[in-house]
Design a protein around this motif. Structure first.
Motif, PDB file in Angstrom:
ATOM      1  N   PRO A 172      -4.175  14.603   4.990  1.00  0.00           N
ATOM      2  CA  PRO A 172      -4.779  13.329   4.585  1.00  0.00           C
ATOM      3  C   PRO A 172      -3.768  12.324   4.026  1.00  0.00           C
ATOM      4  CG  PRO A 172      -6.172  15.134   3.889  1.00  0.00           C
ATOM      5  CD  PRO A 172      -4.887  15.745   4.378  1.00  0.00           C
ATOM      6  N   LYS A 173      -2.833  12.815   3.204  1.00  0.00           N
ATOM      7  CA  LYS A 173      -1.830  11.908   2.642  1.00  0.00           C
ATOM      8  C   LYS A 173      -0.893  11.403   3.732  1.00  0.00           C
ATOM      9  CE  LYS A 173      -0.527  13.066  -1.417  1.00  0.00           C
ATOM     10  NZ  LYS A 173       0.086  13.827  -2.529  1.00  0.00           N
ATOM     11  N   SER A 174      -0.478  12.296   4.620  1.00  0.00           N
ATOM     12  CA  SER A 174       0.405  11.898   5.719  1.00  0.00           C
ATOM     13  C   SER A 174      -0.298  10.921   6.658  1.00  0.00           C
ATOM     14  CB  SER A 174       0.858  13.141   6.499  1.00  0.00           C
ATOM     15  OG  SER A 174       1.574  14.030   5.669  1.00  0.00           O
ATOM     16  N   ASP A 175      -1.575  11.177   6.922  1.00  0.00           N
ATOM     17  CA  ASP A 175      -2.358  10.311   7.812  1.00  0.00           C
ATOM     18  C   ASP A 175      -2.330   8.867   7.327  1.00  0.00           C
ATOM     19  OD1 ASP A 175      -4.272   9.361   9.652  1.00  0.00           O
ATOM     20  OD2 ASP A 175      -5.912   9.844   8.294  1.00  0.00           O
ATOM     21  N   ALA A 176      -2.575   8.667   6.043  1.00  0.00           N
ATOM     22  CA  ALA A 176      -2.568   7.311   5.482  1.00  0.00           C
ATOM     23  C   ALA A 176      -1.197   6.663   5.645  1.00  0.00           C
ATOM     24  CB  ALA A 176      -2.968   7.358   4.011  1.00  0.00           C
ATOM     25  N   ASN A 177      -0.141   7.422   5.383  1.00  0.00           N
ATOM     26  CA  ASN A 177       1.210   6.878   5.509  1.00  0.00           C
ATOM     27  C   ASN A 177       1.563   6.563   6.963  1.00  0.00           C
ATOM     28  OD1 ASN A 177       1.842   6.936   2.765  1.00  0.00           O
ATOM     29  ND2 ASN A 177       2.538   9.048   2.842  1.00  0.00           N
ATOM     30  N   TYR A 178       1.151   7.435   7.881  1.00  0.00           N
ATOM     31  CA  TYR A 178       1.442   7.196   9.300  1.00  0.00           C
ATOM     32  C   TYR A 178       0.831   5.879   9.771  1.00  0.00           C
ATOM     33  CZ  TYR A 178       2.829  12.139   9.622  1.00  0.00           C
ATOM     34  OH  TYR A 178       3.433  13.353   9.451  1.00  0.00           O
ATOM     35  N   ILE A 179      -0.415   5.633   9.360  1.00  0.00           N
ATOM     36  CA  ILE A 179      -1.096   4.420   9.781  1.00  0.00           C
ATOM     37  C   ILE A 179      -0.388   3.185   9.218  1.00  0.00           C
ATOM     38  CG2 ILE A 179      -3.191   3.050   9.433  1.00  0.00           C
ATOM     39  CD1 ILE A 179      -3.588   4.979  11.622  1.00  0.00           C
ATOM     40  N   LEU A 180      -0.049   3.216   7.945  1.00  0.00           N
ATOM     41  CA  LEU A 180       0.617   2.070   7.326  1.00  0.00           C
ATOM     42  C   LEU A 180       1.970   1.801   7.980  1.00  0.00           C
ATOM     43  CD1 LEU A 180      -0.233   2.831   3.586  1.00  0.00           C
ATOM     44  CD2 LEU A 180      -1.195   1.000   4.991  1.00  0.00           C
ATOM     45  N   ILE A 181       2.730   2.860   8.232  1.00  0.00           N
ATOM     46  CA  ILE A 181       4.033   2.689   8.875  1.00  0.00           C
ATOM     47  C   ILE A 181       3.869   2.165  10.296  1.00  0.00           C
ATOM     48  CG2 ILE A 181       6.057   3.945   9.740  1.00  0.00           C
ATOM     49  CD1 ILE A 181       5.715   5.814   7.281  1.00  0.00           C
ATOM     50  N   THR A 182       2.868   2.688  11.008  1.00  0.00           N
ATOM     51  CA  THR A 182       2.614   2.220  12.381  1.00  0.00           C
ATOM     52  C   THR A 182       2.292   0.737  12.402  1.00  0.00           C
ATOM     53  OG1 THR A 182       1.822   4.401  13.080  1.00  0.00           O
ATOM     54  CG2 THR A 182       1.133   2.511  14.407  1.00  0.00           C
ATOM     55  N   GLU A 183       1.468   0.270  11.464  1.00  0.00           N
ATOM     56  CA  GLU A 183       1.111  -1.147  11.435  1.00  0.00           C
ATOM     57  C   GLU A 183       2.332  -2.012  11.122  1.00  0.00           C
ATOM     58  OE1 GLU A 183      -2.212  -1.688   8.836  1.00  0.00           O
ATOM     59  OE2 GLU A 183      -3.604  -0.696  10.200  1.00  0.00           O
ATOM     60  N   ILE A 184       3.202  -1.543  10.223  1.00  0.00           N
ATOM     61  CA  ILE A 184       4.442  -2.277   9.917  1.00  0.00           C
ATOM     62  C   ILE A 184       5.318  -2.367  11.172  1.00  0.00           C
ATOM     63  CG2 ILE A 184       6.628  -2.133   8.649  1.00  0.00           C
ATOM     64  CD1 ILE A 184       5.023  -1.032   6.269  1.00  0.00           C
ATOM     65  N   VAL A 185       5.439  -1.249  11.902  1.00  0.00           N
ATOM     66  CA  VAL A 185       6.262  -1.236  13.115  1.00  0.00           C
ATOM     67  C   VAL A 185       5.679  -2.169  14.170  1.00  0.00           C
ATOM     68  CG1 VAL A 185       7.023   0.198  15.049  1.00  0.00           C
ATOM     69  CG2 VAL A 185       7.199   1.061  12.715  1.00  0.00           C
ATOM     70  N   PHE A 216       0.833  -1.207   0.000  1.00  0.00           N
ATOM     71  CA  PHE A 216       0.000   0.000   0.000  1.00  0.00           C
ATOM     72  C   PHE A 216       0.869   1.260   0.000  1.00  0.00           C
ATOM     73  CE2 PHE A 216      -3.745  -2.416   1.963  1.00  0.00           C
ATOM     74  CZ  PHE A 216      -4.457  -2.394   0.781  1.00  0.00           C
ATOM     75  N   LEU A 217       1.957   1.253   0.751  1.00  0.00           N
ATOM     76  CA  LEU A 217       2.867   2.407   0.763  1.00  0.00           C
ATOM     77  C   LEU A 217       3.455   2.641  -0.625  1.00  0.00           C
ATOM     78  CD1 LEU A 217       4.794   2.000   4.148  1.00  0.00           C
ATOM     79  CD2 LEU A 217       3.358   3.928   3.480  1.00  0.00           C
ATOM     80  N   ILE A 218       3.811   1.555  -1.297  1.00  0.00           N
ATOM     81  CA  ILE A 218       4.369   1.660  -2.654  1.00  0.00           C
ATOM     82  C   ILE A 218       3.326   2.213  -3.614  1.00  0.00           C
ATOM     83  CG2 ILE A 218       5.229   0.314  -4.614  1.00  0.00           C
ATOM     84  CD1 ILE A 218       6.546  -1.571  -2.518  1.00  0.00           C
ATOM     85  N   ARG A 219       2.080   1.719  -3.517  1.00  0.00           N
ATOM     86  CA  ARG A 219       1.018   2.190  -4.413  1.00  0.00           C
ATOM     87  C   ARG A 219       0.760   3.681  -4.201  1.00  0.00           C
ATOM     88  NH1 ARG A 219      -3.935   0.501  -3.772  1.00  0.00           N
ATOM     89  NH2 ARG A 219      -4.565   0.298  -5.948  1.00  0.00           N
ATOM     90  N   ARG A 220       0.811   4.123  -2.939  1.00  0.00           N
ATOM     91  CA  ARG A 220       0.506   5.511  -2.632  1.00  0.00           C
ATOM     92  C   ARG A 220       1.644   6.457  -3.008  1.00  0.00           C
ATOM     93  NH1 ARG A 220      -3.596   7.201   0.540  1.00  0.00           N
ATOM     94  NH2 ARG A 220      -5.055   5.600   1.241  1.00  0.00           N
ATOM     95  N   SER A 261      -8.347  10.314  12.847  1.00  0.00           N
ATOM     96  CA  SER A 261      -7.887   9.841  11.549  1.00  0.00           C
ATOM     97  C   SER A 261      -9.049   9.310  10.727  1.00  0.00           C
ATOM     98  CB  SER A 261      -6.843   8.734  11.765  1.00  0.00           C
ATOM     99  OG  SER A 261      -6.631   7.982  10.600  1.00  0.00           O
ATOM    100  N   LYS A 262      -8.834   9.248   9.416  1.00  0.00           N
ATOM    101  CA  LYS A 262      -9.826   8.618   8.548  1.00  0.00           C
ATOM    102  C   LYS A 262     -10.006   7.146   8.900  1.00  0.00           C
ATOM    103  CE  LYS A 262      -6.759   7.115   4.749  1.00  0.00           C
ATOM    104  NZ  LYS A 262      -7.303   5.824   4.363  1.00  0.00           N
ATOM    105  N   HIS A 263      -9.036   6.572   9.603  1.00  0.00           N
ATOM    106  CA  HIS A 263      -9.100   5.153   9.931  1.00  0.00           C
ATOM    107  C   HIS A 263     -10.107   4.844  11.038  1.00  0.00           C
ATOM    108  CE1 HIS A 263      -5.399   5.411   7.646  1.00  0.00           C
ATOM    109  NE2 HIS A 263      -5.559   4.144   7.383  1.00  0.00           N
ATOM    110  N   PHE A 264     -10.822   5.888  11.511  1.00  0.00           N
ATOM    111  CA  PHE A 264     -11.916   5.636  12.446  1.00  0.00           C
ATOM    112  C   PHE A 264     -13.019   4.834  11.773  1.00  0.00           C
ATOM    113  CE2 PHE A 264     -15.115   7.398  15.636  1.00  0.00           C
ATOM    114  CZ  PHE A 264     -14.609   6.636  16.675  1.00  0.00           C
ATOM    115  N   HIS A 265     -12.950   4.739  10.431  1.00  0.00           N
ATOM    116  CA  HIS A 265     -13.929   3.918   9.710  1.00  0.00           C
ATOM    117  C   HIS A 265     -13.832   2.452  10.123  1.00  0.00           C
ATOM    118  CE1 HIS A 265     -10.474   3.079   6.946  1.00  0.00           C
ATOM    119  NE2 HIS A 265     -11.076   1.917   6.831  1.00  0.00           N
ATOM    120  N   ILE A 266     -12.715   2.038  10.715  1.00  0.00           N
ATOM    121  CA  ILE A 266     -12.586   0.666  11.226  1.00  0.00           C
ATOM    122  C   ILE A 266     -13.743   0.360  12.171  1.00  0.00           C
ATOM    123  CG2 ILE A 266     -11.177  -0.856  12.686  1.00  0.00           C
ATOM    124  CD1 ILE A 266      -8.711   0.628  11.628  1.00  0.00           C
TER     125      ILE A 266
END
Length: 442
Positions: free
Chosen positions: A149-162, A128-132, A234-239
């Motif tokens: 918004p763009k940073s938010d998406a990246n922060y979440i993806l990086i956090t999940e990887i960590v 997903f990070l590569i696609r974005r 975050s937009k990830h509140f949609h979870i």
């Protein structure tokens, strides 16, 4: 020492849960600022919608590759966090792998299954990070996503990887400490992934391994508590909100516009004055014609705004956007949420809403955007969690036309013809059948 750690853990968990609950309460208050709307009919169909859309992610599979990656992240992250129950109990009770003695060999298989899911989450987030950020998929690289918004998406993806990396590292160190017979590290069957990573840490001393395992343990659980409190911002509140939003999706056919009873009555009384109630009995309208600001929308519209995943499937399906018009249905939802958050901060500061001279239409969403919509429902059909940008667009346009008389000249001509001739064309009712007479004469 263990007692100090337990107390510190309980304080951390308590503060995190309190802050999360406080923010969720604020969001709930904001949503309920909207007008009432009854969406409790047909619970069977609503449970079906929630199961298919939110849990089964049915609409996601219109794009199979990102759907499979998304479901790997979604299912993996949810199931892996079942392990958080054990971590929380370990932290409160001062234990280590509390469930291991009770589950026996099954425990190793469970952790192994969690590790497989962790790898899937890690790999999917990397893709997903590569696609974005490298492939620049169009819907993920549009101007409304610039900045936060763009940073938010990246922060979440990086956090999940960590978080997944910390889990695997913690388990690998744990496996080595088990093999060395270190106290408190109960022997389990080999974990499916981390047992193959032990070679990376075999050369470390026992003290260093304990420090590594404990550090990963603390970072993992504190990271999850921090993630919990990041979600509502975050937009990830949609979870979380995807489930109620899918349940309360409107069951009327797509494209069916909700009529305003007050306006229908005005037209009826104009055509049949004898049906009009006496002035004393006629109650004035209690709200605007259409919507100027977020308080004029329904609570479901506001729940839609908070549930938006910012995935851009609506915008990538919008014919107006594809032909270069200003309209982006995703931006409509993001603007509605941003304005609602601003209204919420106003209420927090002043105890009640104080007019700030702003409104959703004009200050956030422009007339040009609203006029570009063709009401084709492509955005509604595309949304994976049942959001309806068109409902908000229609209500804002109603306000422009009916309260501001703000409409193109072509629309005004049509409105005038309907009012005077009861048809969009400039022919009186008496002349409407003249074409038939001419056909008969020929």
């Amino acid at each position: 020492m263990h007692l100090i750690q337990q107390i510190f853990f309980i304080i951390c968990a308590g503060v995190a849960i309190y802050l999360f609950a406080k923010k969720v309460g604020s969001i709930r208050r904001n949503i309920l600022l909207g007008r009432d709307e009854d969406l409790n009919d047909n619970p069977g169909a609503r449970w079906k919608n929630m199961t298919l859309l939110a849990l089964g992610q049915k609409k996601m599979f219109k794009k199979p590759v990102p759907a499979l990656l998304h479901i790997a992240v979604y299912v993996g992250f949810i199931i892996i966090n079942a392990e958080v129950a054990e971590i929380i109990l370990d932290g409160i009770l001062g234990k280590h792998r509390l469930f291991a003695p009770f589950l026996g060999p099954v425990y190793g298989y469970l952790i192994g299954f969690f590790e497989i899911l962790a790898v899937l989450v890690l790999v999917s987030c990397a893709i997903f990070l590569i696609r974005r950020n490298i492939l620049h998929v169009r819907r993920l690289w549009m101007k409304e996503l610039n900045g936060w918004p763009k940073s938010d998406a990246n922060y979440i993806l990086i956090t999940e990887i960590v978080l997944m990396s910390l889990l695997l590292t913690m388990n690998a160190a744990d496996q080595i400490l088990q093999a060395r017979g270190v106290e408190h590290y109960l022997a389990t069957s080999p974990f499916w992934v981390s047992s193959h990573l032990t070679g990376l840490f075999d050369g470390m001393s026992t003290g260093a391994l304990i420090a590594l395992e404990r550090t990963c343990w603390w970072l993992h659980i504190v990271g999850i508590l921090a993630f919990l409190n990041y979600l509502p911002y975050s937009k990830h509140f949609h979870i979380i909100l995807a489930f109620p939003n899918a349940y309360y999706t409107r069951l009327i056919p797509q494209g069916e516009m909700k009529n305003m009873k007050d306006i229908q009555n005005e037209v009826l009384y104009m055509m049949q004055p004898e049906l009009a109630p006496p002035p004393a009995e006629g109650a004035p309208a209690q709200h605007r014609f259409g919507a100027k600001d977020v308080q004029d929308l329904s609570w479901k519209n506001l729940l839609d705004a908070y549930s938006c995943t910012e995935c851009g499937r609506c915008t990538s399906s919008c014919p107006a956007n594809l032909t270069g018009k200003a309209l982006s249905p995703r931006k409509i939802m993001m603007d509605t949420r941003d304005r609602l958050e601003e209204v919420g901060r106003n209420i927090d500061k002043n105890k009640e809403f104080q007019d700030d001279g702003k409104s959703l239409v004009h200050d956030y969403i422009t007339v040009e955007e609203l006029r570009a919509c063709t009401t084709c429902n492509a955005c509604v059909e595309a949304c994976p969690v049942g959001i309806e940008p068109l409902s908000i667009i229609n209500q804002l346009r109603r306000y422009l036309v009916m309260e501001e008389s703000n409409s193109p000249q072509e629309w005004n001509l049509m409105f005038s013809n309907i009012e005077n001739n009861m048809a969009p064309w400039k022919f009186s009712p008496d002349e409407r059948d003249r074409w038939a007479e001419e056909m008969g004469a020929s």
